[in-house]
Design an enzyme around this catalytic site. Structure first.
Site, short mmCIF file in Angstrom:
data_model
loop_
_atom_site.label_atom_id
_atom_site.label_comp_id
_atom_site.label_asym_id
_atom_site.label_seq_id
_atom_site.Cartn_x
_atom_site.Cartn_y
_atom_site.Cartn_z
N ASN A 82 20.09 -7.77 82.30
CA ASN A 82 20.30 -6.10 82.38
C ASN A 82 19.02 -5.24 81.60
O ASN A 82 17.99 -4.07 82.45
CB ASN A 82 21.73 -5.63 82.09
CG ASN A 82 22.12 -5.67 83.64
OD1 ASN A 82 22.53 -5.45 84.82
ND2 ASN A 82 23.02 -6.10 83.50
N ALA A 87 22.22 -4.23 75.40
CA ALA A 87 21.82 -5.12 74.97
C ALA A 87 20.43 -5.41 73.71
O ALA A 87 19.57 -6.72 73.56
CB ALA A 87 22.10 -6.91 75.28
N HIS A 118 16.51 -11.80 72.88
CA HIS A 118 15.05 -11.47 74.05
C HIS A 118 13.79 -10.84 72.96
O HIS A 118 14.32 -10.23 72.07
CB HIS A 118 16.02 -10.27 74.32
CG HIS A 118 17.20 -9.86 75.32
ND1 HIS A 118 17.25 -11.20 75.70
CD2 HIS A 118 18.31 -9.58 74.98
CE1 HIS A 118 18.64 -11.05 76.65
NE2 HIS A 118 19.34 -10.56 75.70
N1 NAI Z 1 22.72 -3.35 80.01
C1 NAI Z 1 22.80 -4.53 79.17
O1 NAI Z 1 22.23 -4.37 78.15
C2 NAI Z 1 23.69 -5.10 79.13
C3 NAI Z 1 24.74 -5.14 80.07
N2 NAI Z 1 26.04 -5.65 81.23
C4 NAI Z 1 26.35 -5.69 81.76
O2 NAI Z 1 27.31 -4.63 81.92
C5 NAI Z 1 28.22 -5.02 82.57
C6 NAI Z 1 29.90 -5.10 81.93
O3 NAI Z 1 29.93 -6.43 81.69
P1 NAI Z 1 31.31 -6.60 80.74
O4 NAI Z 1 31.81 -5.50 79.87
O5 NAI Z 1 30.71 -8.20 79.78
O6 NAI Z 1 31.52 -7.68 81.88
P2 NAI Z 1 33.13 -8.65 81.91
O7 NAI Z 1 33.40 -9.62 83.48
O8 NAI Z 1 33.65 -8.74 80.26
O9 NAI Z 1 33.90 -7.12 82.01
C7 NAI Z 1 33.64 -6.82 83.40
C8 NAI Z 1 35.54 -5.96 83.93
O10 NAI Z 1 35.42 -4.99 84.54
C9 NAI Z 1 36.12 -5.57 85.33
N3 NAI Z 1 36.27 -4.87 87.15
C10 NAI Z 1 36.28 -5.34 88.02
N4 NAI Z 1 36.58 -5.53 89.11
C11 NAI Z 1 36.77 -4.49 89.34
C12 NAI Z 1 36.98 -3.39 89.95
N5 NAI Z 1 37.27 -2.95 91.33
N6 NAI Z 1 37.58 -1.94 89.21
C13 NAI Z 1 37.50 -2.04 88.29
N7 NAI Z 1 37.34 -2.68 87.03
C14 NAI Z 1 36.87 -3.99 87.73
C15 NAI Z 1 36.95 -6.47 85.04
O11 NAI Z 1 38.27 -7.31 85.27
C16 NAI Z 1 36.46 -7.19 83.97
O12 NAI Z 1 37.53 -6.68 82.88
C17 NAI Z 1 27.75 -6.49 83.52
O13 NAI Z 1 27.52 -6.11 84.56
C18 NAI Z 1 27.05 -7.01 82.39
O14 NAI Z 1 25.67 -7.71 83.17
C19 NAI Z 1 26.33 -6.97 79.90
C20 NAI Z 1 25.31 -6.74 78.21
C21 NAI Z 1 23.93 -6.65 78.73
O1 OAA Z 2 23.53 -9.51 76.18
C1 OAA Z 2 22.77 -9.88 76.44
O2 OAA Z 2 21.72 -10.50 75.88
C2 OAA Z 2 22.24 -9.51 77.83
C3 OAA Z 2 22.74 -9.08 79.21
O3 OAA Z 2 23.43 -9.59 79.13
C4 OAA Z 2 22.25 -8.99 80.13
O4 OAA Z 2 20.70 -8.05 79.91
O5 OAA Z 2 22.45 -8.53 80.91
#
Ligand code: NAI
Ligand code: OAA
EC number: 1.4.1.21
Length: 270
Positions: free
Chosen positions: A191, A122, A221
């Protein structure tokens, strides 16, 4: 002719499902191999219109794919990472904040021949931050402003009894410190700070402010870098995804762009 790389995805939420759909629609050099989901019936329903049904597997089973994308809660990061790294795969973490206290995984990857590729996610500008970090860097900071509901549930807020949903008038600074501590306190929210830290001067020296701001509608951000080679200030304003307001809609797109870069003949940006 380069071969097609197979992709396994952990988690079918805001990031994983969008990425799975894009891969199923067709991306040169990549093929969706498997997904792991908490609820298999829901996963089957979500995947029902797919042109080619991927395998629905457990977390360890994903490591049969060439590339393992983690798009799940930070709490299961280690399980996904360990299996992929043990098999020498390309591991692409979304929950990269969970990597900061587990840098031994990088050593483990060196031993097995795995690669850990942290996507820009992001955020923006990690190409310039990495370039600057090849020289001298004086400071790297990030200011994150999210609508209060984009911060709900963070352990730091619960520990400090901060009710962000009560922030309805003036914006409130809810955290100021380094990226390492921010990743522990806000594992589902910043993250981006971890990715910035890994691109630049590390999680103890990268400083972050997190604001709950009722006046913004986007996850915003701003990064600032003061380096011998350049000074840069960049801001990204992410539209929150419908499925998970903490997560910006650009995140699965960024991961897709990252995966394309693993196989494309023409690659732009460092
Ligand atoms: N690197 C970056 O810039 C960003 C990272 N993230 C992170 O990415 C990750 C995923 O984010 P989102 O997709 O928004 O989360 P989300 O909550 O929408 O999706 C996560 C999915 O994982 C599933 N899940 C939970 N336990 C599980 C298991 N044991 N086995 C398989 N699936 C399982 C859930 O049911 C859900 O569908 C989070 O940790 C979030 O903080 C989010 C936004 C930006
Ligand atoms: O999506 C965003 O703006 C950032 C976020 O959630 C993350 O870094 O985990």
């Amino acid at each position: 002719m380069s071969r097609t790389l197979t992709v396994g995805i952990a988690g079918l939420g805001a990031i994983g499902l969008h990425l799975a759909r894009a891969l199923d629609a067709g991306v040169e050099g990549l093929s969706l191999h498997s997904v792991a989901a908490r609820d298999h019936d829901k996963a089957r329903a979500n995947l029902s219109g797919f042109r080619k049904m991927p395998a629905i597997t457990d977390l360890a089973g994903l490591a049969e794919a060439d590339i393992v994308v983690e798009a799940a809660p930070a709490s299961i990061f280690e399980e996904v990472a360990k299996a992929a790294i043990a098999k020498g795969r390309i591991f692409v973490p979304s929950s990269c904040g969970a990597l900061l206290p587990r840098m031994h995984l990088v050593e483990e990857a060196r031993r097995t021949g795995a690669r850990i590729i942290v996507p820009t996610g992001a955020l923006l500008g990690l190409d310039a931050v990495r370039a600057a970090a090849e020289g001298d860097v004086a400071s790297v900071t990030i200011e994150t402003r999210k609508p209060p509901r984009g911060l709900v549930g963070a352990p730091y807020l619960e520990q400090h009894k901060i009710d962000v949903l009560a922030v309805t008038d003036e914006k409130k600074l809810v955290f100021k410190g380094n990226a390492f501590d921010a990743a522990q306190g806000f594992p589902a929210n910043v993250n981006v700070a971890a990715a910035l830290a890994l691109a630049g001067i590390g999680p103890r020296k990268t400083m972050i402010e997190i604001w709950a701001d009722p006046h913004v509608t986007r996850n915003t951000h701003t990064i600032r870098v003061e380096a011998a080679s350049a000074r840069l200030t960049m801001t990204i304003e992410n539209v929150p995804s419908e499925e998970n307001p903490r997560t910006g809609k650009i995140t699965p797109l960024s991961i897709l762009a990252c995966l394309r870069g693993l196989t494309s003949t023409l690659k732009v940006g460092s």
